[in-house]
Write a protein that holds these residues in place. Structure first.
Motif, mmCIF file in Angstrom:
data_model
loop_
_atom_site.group_PDB
_atom_site.id
_atom_site.type_symbol
_atom_site.label_atom_id
_atom_site.label_comp_id
_atom_site.label_asym_id
_atom_site.label_seq_id
_atom_site.Cartn_x
_atom_site.Cartn_y
_atom_site.Cartn_z
ATOM 1 N N ASN A 2 0.966 -1.069 0.203
ATOM 2 C CA ASN A 2 -0.113 0.070 -0.112
ATOM 3 C C ASN A 2 0.684 1.159 -0.116
ATOM 4 O O ASN A 2 0.152 2.360 -0.379
ATOM 5 N N GLU A 3 2.162 0.997 0.395
ATOM 6 C CA GLU A 3 2.914 2.388 0.146
ATOM 7 C C GLU A 3 3.192 2.845 -1.116
ATOM 8 O O GLU A 3 3.311 4.097 -1.384
ATOM 9 N N VAL A 6 -1.796 1.399 -5.139
ATOM 10 C CA VAL A 6 -3.129 1.517 -4.909
ATOM 11 C C VAL A 6 -3.718 0.175 -5.418
ATOM 12 O O VAL A 6 -3.726 -0.026 -6.480
ATOM 13 N N CYS A 7 -4.333 -0.270 -4.444
ATOM 14 C CA CYS A 7 -4.698 -1.894 -4.764
ATOM 15 C C CYS A 7 -6.274 -2.214 -4.890
ATOM 16 O O CYS A 7 -6.873 -1.174 -4.229
ATOM 17 N N THR B 181 -9.546 1.801 8.712
ATOM 18 C CA THR B 181 -10.045 1.299 7.549
ATOM 19 C C THR B 181 -11.387 1.672 7.354
ATOM 20 O O THR B 181 -12.224 1.386 8.201
ATOM 21 N N PHE B 186 -12.567 0.320 1.446
ATOM 22 C CA PHE B 186 -11.847 -0.639 1.055
ATOM 23 C C PHE B 186 -12.551 -1.734 1.536
ATOM 24 O O PHE B 186 -13.526 -1.941 2.428
ATOM 25 N N ILE B 196 -3.224 -6.151 3.091
ATOM 26 C CA ILE B 196 -3.443 -5.362 1.994
ATOM 27 C C ILE B 196 -4.814 -4.722 1.869
ATOM 28 O O ILE B 196 -5.783 -5.388 1.875
ATOM 29 N N LEU B 197 -4.809 -3.323 1.742
ATOM 30 C CA LEU B 197 -6.291 -2.680 1.472
ATOM 31 C C LEU B 197 -6.527 -2.539 0.052
ATOM 32 O O LEU B 197 -5.739 -2.060 -0.505
#
Lengths: 160, 231
Positions: A2-3, A6-7, B181, B186, B196-197
């Motif tokens: 996430n750093e 953008v997932c 969150t 998300f 992981i978001l």
């Protein structure tokens, strides 16, 4: 992840869940894209966390390298052709590294024909070397159907 | 005047005239003589005697090699080793100093002081290179196999070959949702074992990536990411 990324996710296929809980069918493909939807790298199929992290680092580094290589440091203008050439060279090098180590450091273009019988990752490198920075909408059907041999479907997950 | 039936009359010569072709001077070929192969008295080679002689000579050679090996290398007073590997035993015997023990008291001892014989590494190397290794004869019957114990092993969980986002719900304990969150933006991926978001909306993700100049990590999958049973 996430750093630097953008997932997000999208359902493009389906599978079946049998009565005993076993899954039948289904697959996954990962893409590393620019903000405008152009694909820098893809990882077809299931993989472990280490491999996925390694590929994400490669995508991040090749993008940074291409951007630095294509940017005029005086004006800040980005040469799109240089950007594409850097991406092509990266995927070509990885393609030959996946298929034949003798050509790993040569920058001869990838073959014109689709490399049948190679690994899925090599086929993905071939695709992105032939179509550098293609849009995700143009890339993912090929990856899903030709490389992963899956069927694109909007049907929900079926239980039977 | 003679009469026709008179026997004393001169006989009339009779003959057949035959035309002669070819050279009458050429001598006739001698008739081919049949060659007979040299044979023994009985007409066969004595295979039995040859095999017997070869076996005896082979046994004598093996016996001679064995006598020479044991008489040259095994020092006096040493117990026979259970390991009879020729090269290995000789090498070990040379690396350790040889101590000649005093003979039994019934016999007169020529040298009561124990004789310590050390060899220098050069001598060892020279002897090793001079003598060819002689393999020990293989045992007639193989050693019995150790008994195999059958142990019931419980199946161990196989390492997950998929990405973290695809781990089933029962593989790892459910993690609590991060306090920061926003589940409206998300997906709640903590329940499937990933930290992981993942943004729910791909267009929003691309817009955010453009704003933050990041790459987009897009996962295409079969099923629903939020539901671990459907992923």
């Amino acid at each position: 992840m996430n750093e630097n990324f953008v997932c997000t996710y999208l359902k493009v296929g389906t599978f079946q869940v049998l009565n005993n809980g076993q899954k039948q069918g289904g697959n996954v493909a990962s893409y590393f894209c620019l903000g405008d939807g152009r694909v820098v790298h893809t990882v077809p199929g299931q993989t472990n966390a280490d491999k996925l992290l390694s590929e994400s680092r490669w995508a991040y580094e090749i993008r940074k390298s291409a951007l630095t290589h294509a940017t005029d440091l005086g004006t800040g203008r980005v040469d799109d052709k240089k950007y594409r050439d850097k991406i092509i060279r990266g995927h070509t090098e990885r393609f030959y590294a996946e298929t034949n180590a003798r050509h790993a450091k040569s920058y001869s273009p990838v073959p014109l024909q689709f490399p049948h019988g190679r690994s899925q990752q090599a086929q993905a490198h071939w695709l992105l070397a032939r179509n550098p920075l293609a849009k995700l909408d143009a890339v993912y059907p090929f990856v899903w159907t030709k490389i992963l041999n899956e069927e694109l479907s909007d049907r929900p997950v079926a239980k039977r | 005047m003679s009469k026709p039936n008179d026997h004393s009359a001169q006989a009339i010569p009779t003959g057949i005239l035959v035309s002669v072709s070819g050279d009458p001077t050429e001598p006739e070929r001698p008739a081919p003589k049949r060659k007979s192969a040299p044979r023994e008295r009985n007409g066969q080679f004595p295979w039995l005697w040859a095999i017997t002689a070869a076996s005896i000579s082979w046994a004598i050679a093996i016996f001679t090699i064995g006598v020479c090996t044991t008489s040259n290398d095994v020092p006096e007073g040493h117990e026979p080793s259970a390991i009879n590997d020729g090269v290995t035993v000789r090498a070990i015997a040379r690396m350790t100093p040889t101590v000649k023990l005093a003979p039994a008291p019934s016999k007169p001892a020529p040298n009561p002081v124990p004789q310590v014989h050390d060899e220098s590494p050069t001598e060892i190397a020279l002897r090793d290179t001079a003598e060819p290794p002689i393999p020990a004869p293989a045992p007639a019957t193989p050693p019995p196999m150790p008994p195999v114990a059958v142990v019931a092993v419980e199946p161990t969980p196989v390492a997950n070959a998929t990405a973290n986002v695809e781990e089933p719900k029962n593989a790892k304990p459910v993690r609590p949702v991060r306090p920061d969150t926003d589940l409206g933006v998300f997906a709640n991926c903590d329940q499937i074992g990933s930290s992981i978001l993942f943004m729910r909306s791909p267009p929003d993700a691309f817009q955010k990536a453009r704003e933050e100049k990041k790459l987009v990590f897009m996962v295409h999958l079969s099923g629903n990411l939020e539901d671990p049973g459907f992923t």
